[in-house]
Design an enzyme around this catalytic site. Structure first.
Site, PDB file in Angstrom:
ATOM      1  N   THR A 200       1.548 -12.851  57.744  1.00  0.00           N
ATOM      2  CA  THR A 200       0.528 -12.141  56.991  1.00  0.00           C
ATOM      3  C   THR A 200      -0.185 -13.131  56.090  1.00  0.00           C
ATOM      4  O   THR A 200       0.453 -13.950  55.418  1.00  0.00           O
ATOM      5  CB  THR A 200       1.140 -10.984  56.160  1.00  0.00           C
ATOM      6  OG1 THR A 200       0.103 -10.357  55.388  1.00  0.00           O
ATOM      7  CG2 THR A 200       2.226 -11.468  55.222  1.00  0.00           C
TER       8      THR A 200
ATOM      9  N   HIS B 158      18.807 -10.842  54.303  1.00  0.00           N
ATOM     10  CA  HIS B 158      19.949 -11.695  53.983  1.00  0.00           C
ATOM     11  C   HIS B 158      21.211 -11.274  54.736  1.00  0.00           C
ATOM     12  O   HIS B 158      22.188 -12.028  54.795  1.00  0.00           O
ATOM     13  CB  HIS B 158      20.214 -11.643  52.470  1.00  0.00           C
ATOM     14  CG  HIS B 158      20.749 -12.932  51.915  1.00  0.00           C
ATOM     15  ND1 HIS B 158      21.351 -13.892  52.694  1.00  0.00           N
ATOM     16  CD2 HIS B 158      20.773 -13.422  50.641  1.00  0.00           C
ATOM     17  CE1 HIS B 158      21.721 -14.905  51.947  1.00  0.00           C
ATOM     18  NE2 HIS B 158      21.384 -14.653  50.690  1.00  0.00           N
TER      19      HIS B 158
END
Length: 501
Positions: free
Chosen positions: A420, A472
């Protein structure tokens, strides 16, 4: 010979679909490639065409029924169109006194306007815009209505010339795949113009405009008497409303009492406007919240010196455009660097599916594109196999499709990693949100001159911040930082992209 009409194969993420609209009835003669039924999923509407000429002999699943991929929903008897016609002729001859009314009814028999078949992961859709009003003459392939899903906008065209009949579901209504939303009388519109002329003269001012047009007039502070209709029978279109707004004389008329005008006068100059959230916007909101609440999202940052790439572009951009007929932008460098980094860090190119980790051995890059309807992420397929020109052309085509609302479900599905670029809007730094089920997203930002220490000296360099948001649960800090540093090194020394080092 009979042929089974089946629900198309649904994408793997779509469990079932809904029969939205049948465009034919039992006993109808159909031609090859004629659209028989629309199947709606939670993403798109799928059209099911006839595979041959014939007659519909049985419909096993009615509108609104939930169906599965490859399920039989109707039976087509191929090559029996002439038999059906003979039967109809025989019935007509039984009552010659009613021959003309029967022929008229046959010509103007209403054809159902159905929501297209939706992908398996799309539960329902929303009526976005009706482009015709009841009584309007329409031509074959003319777009009648736009159906908005959570990803794309589907256009429903007329299957034949005729006259628009009853509109069952107005703009803003939630509908299912293959659901009936309107009727159209196929055939010549002349028959409808005669008998319908008298009732049209008695149509009220409000009935001269469709719900969407009336809503637009309310927003603009206009009444039906302020707008001159150019449609059939004086019906008002959105173009007529816009023309009235653009007229210099429209301002005094707009002051006539309307609900909007009354609210504005009560509030003085502190006005407010309330509009319903679009289907796409609601989906974006839901998916962003899902990503935020269901992942262990973390963002790591770095910065890159863009001078080498800017110098390279300045040197070769004219020759590149002359050779490949497309301009050399920054995105091709970004995509190339990301693709190479994904090869070195396969965990970033993976996703979580339940208790499993899925490693992808291909490189489909989602490119965030801002459209009038909201942010979408169409996919650039097999980016590792494309050259710089191929990447630039692919991104340009996706951007044009997004701008024009022409993105198909095939353009939106899949994608292993998202890029993006908020820098085109002036963003200096951001923390992008994951595009599920992907495990990471890279945010590019504005290139800005900053003083930097280089070999003990201060130099003014064009610098850009990079932001990598990642899940994560799947990607460790060492892997994420290494991935981002690799992108930084490749962008600061573009020769690495050519030498694969």
């Amino acid at each position: 010979m009979t042929t089974e009409i089946k629900v198309p194969v649904l994408p793997e993420s779509v469990a079932d679909a809904t029969v939205a609209t049948w465009h034919v009835q039992v006993g109808d003669s159909v031609t090859r490639d004629q659209i028989l039924v629309d199947i709606e999923t939670d993403k798109v509407v799928l059209e099911v065409p006839a595979t041959s000429d014939g007659v519909i002999t049985e419909i096993t699943q009615q509108e609104g029924a939930t169906v599965l991929g490859d399920q039989v929903i109707a039976i087509l008897s191929a090559g029996e169109a002439s038999e059906g016609k003979a039967t109809a002729d025989a019935k007509t001859e039984d009552s010659k006194a009613d021959e003309k009314p029967a022929e008229s009814a046959s010509k103007s028999a209403p054809a159902d306007i159905l929501v297209p078949v939706l992908p398996e992961s799309v539960a329902d859709a929303t009526i976005a815009t009706w482009h015709v009003a009841e009584g309007d003459s329409v031509s074959r392939d003319q777009v009648l209505v736009e159906i908005e899903t959570d990803k794309v906008v589907l256009e429903v065209p007329a299957t034949a010339d005729g006259v628009m009949g009853k509109i069952i579901h107005a703009e803003g209504d939630t509908v299912l795949g293959q659901q009936k939303i309107g009727e159209m009388s196929a055939g010549s519109s002349s028959a409808a113009e005669g008998p319908a002329a008298a009732p049209e003269e008695a149509i009220s001012a409000d009935e001269l405009a469709s719900p969407s047009v009336r809503r637009l007039m309310t927003e603009k502070g206009l009444s039906a008497s302020d707008v001159k209709g150019s449609g059939k029978g004086g019906r008002i279109t959105k173009e007529d409303v816009q023309a009235a707004v653009n007229k210099p004389a429209a301002a005094p008329k707009a002051a006539e009492p309307t609900p909007t005008a009354q609210a504005s006068s009560a509030l003085g100059e502190r006005t407010q406007k309330r509009v319903p959230m679009t289907r796409l916007r609601k989906t974006i909101a839901t998916r962003l919240l899902e990503a935020k609440n269901s992942t262990a999202m973390l963002t790591t940052f770095n910065e890159v010196n863009m001078k080498p790439i800017m110098d390279l572009r300045a040197q070769y951009k004219d020759l590149f455009e002359k050779t490949h007929d497309t301009r050399l932008g920054f995105m091709s460098f970004y995509v190339k660097a990301v693709t190479e980094a994904l090869k070195r860090f396969p965990g970033v190119n993976a996703s979580i599916d339940g208790d499993d980790i899925v490693y992808h051995n291909f490189f489909d890059i989602s490119i965030a594109v801002s459209t009038p309807r909201g942010l979408v992420t169409p996919v650039l397929r097999d980016a590792d196999q494309l050259g710089m020109a191929g990447i630039e052309n692919g991104i340009r085509d996706l951007a044009i499709k997004g701008r024009d609302g022409k993105l198909a479900m095939a353009d939106m599905q899949g994608g292993n990693f998202t890029i993006t670029n908020g820098g085109v809007f002036g963003s200096l730094l951001s923390t992008p949100i994951l595009n599920l089920p992907q495990a990471a997203i890279l945010g590019m930002h504005k290139i800005q001159d900053r003083p930097m220490a280089v070999d003990g000296k201060v130099e003014i360099l064009p610098m850009m911040y990079l932001a990598l948001s990642y899940d994560h649960r799947l990607i460790d800090g060492k892997e994420s930082v290494g991935f981002l540093v690799t992108i930084k090194e490749l962008l600061e020394d573009p020769t690495r992209l050519l030498l694969d080092v």
